[in-house]
Design a protein around this motif. Structure first.
Motif, short mmCIF file in Angstrom:
data_model
loop_
_atom_site.label_atom_id
_atom_site.label_comp_id
_atom_site.label_asym_id
_atom_site.label_seq_id
_atom_site.Cartn_x
_atom_site.Cartn_y
_atom_site.Cartn_z
N HIS A 59 2.14 36.61 -18.81
CA HIS A 59 2.99 35.48 -19.19
C HIS A 59 2.37 34.69 -20.35
CE1 HIS A 59 5.69 36.18 -15.88
NE2 HIS A 59 4.65 36.21 -15.03
N ASP A 80 -2.40 29.10 -18.37
CA ASP A 80 -1.65 28.81 -17.14
C ASP A 80 -2.52 27.88 -16.30
OD1 ASP A 80 -0.23 28.73 -14.80
OD2 ASP A 80 -0.21 30.89 -14.47
N SER A 82 -1.40 26.31 -13.53
CA SER A 82 -0.78 26.13 -12.23
C SER A 82 -1.49 26.92 -11.14
CB SER A 82 0.69 26.58 -12.29
OG SER A 82 0.76 27.96 -12.58
N GLY A 84 -2.10 30.22 -11.46
CA GLY A 84 -1.69 31.61 -11.57
C GLY A 84 -0.24 31.89 -11.23
N CYS A 85 0.52 30.89 -10.77
CA CYS A 85 1.91 31.16 -10.38
C CYS A 85 2.88 31.04 -11.56
CB CYS A 85 2.34 30.24 -9.25
SG CYS A 85 2.51 28.51 -9.71
N SER A 87 3.95 28.27 -13.23
CA SER A 87 4.89 27.15 -13.23
C SER A 87 4.46 26.00 -14.13
CB SER A 87 5.09 26.63 -11.81
OG SER A 87 3.89 26.08 -11.31
N TRP A 121 9.84 26.04 -15.62
CA TRP A 121 8.49 25.59 -15.33
C TRP A 121 8.50 24.24 -14.63
CZ3 TRP A 121 6.27 26.31 -20.91
CH2 TRP A 121 6.23 27.67 -21.22
#
Length: 131
Positions: A59, A80, A82, A84-85, A87, A121
């Protein structure tokens, strides 16, 4: 008891010679011809391609590619934050595309490049800077 206040004295008017306007027109000097200067001014400056970091997940890598293709940044950090998710992302970007734009317009430009992705997000930490 009365307090005596001294009278105000008028200050002499000073004229500054540097405030006077000149009538001499300014000229731009160049070592090349005026036609070559006009074509050089209209040509888009080339920016070297940033090397892509190897530690990006899929991503982050997609965001990196999108921002690099659209804004030609001189510096770019996509992370990222968050856990690793996917969002919430932190984006630090420096680009010549931001010259002459205020911070709000710079961030709106990045948001327009990201498009529909941002709507899914939880949040984004966005730091922009003109190169």
């Amino acid at each position: 008891m009365f307090l005596r206040i001294p009278a105000r004295r008028a200050l002499p008017r000073l004229t500054a010679p540097f405030l006077q306007t000149t009538t001499t027109p300014l000229r731009a000097y160049s070592s090349s011809s005026p036609a070559a200067a006009n074509t050089a001014a209209t040509a888009a400056p080339t920016t070297p391609q940033l090397p892509k970091p190897t530690d990006l997940d899929e991503h982050e890598s997609a965001l990196w590619d999108l921002l690099t293709a659209e804004l030609s940044p001189t510096e770019l950090l996509v992370k990222d934050v968050s856990g690793g998710c996917g969002s919430m992302y932190s984006i630090d970007i420096t680009s010549a595309s931001f010259r002459g734009l205020g911070i709000l317009k710079q961030q709106r430009l990045v948001n327009s490049v990201l498009g529909e992705r941002v709507k899914g997000w939880h949040g984004v930490q966005l730091r922009t800077k003109a190169a």
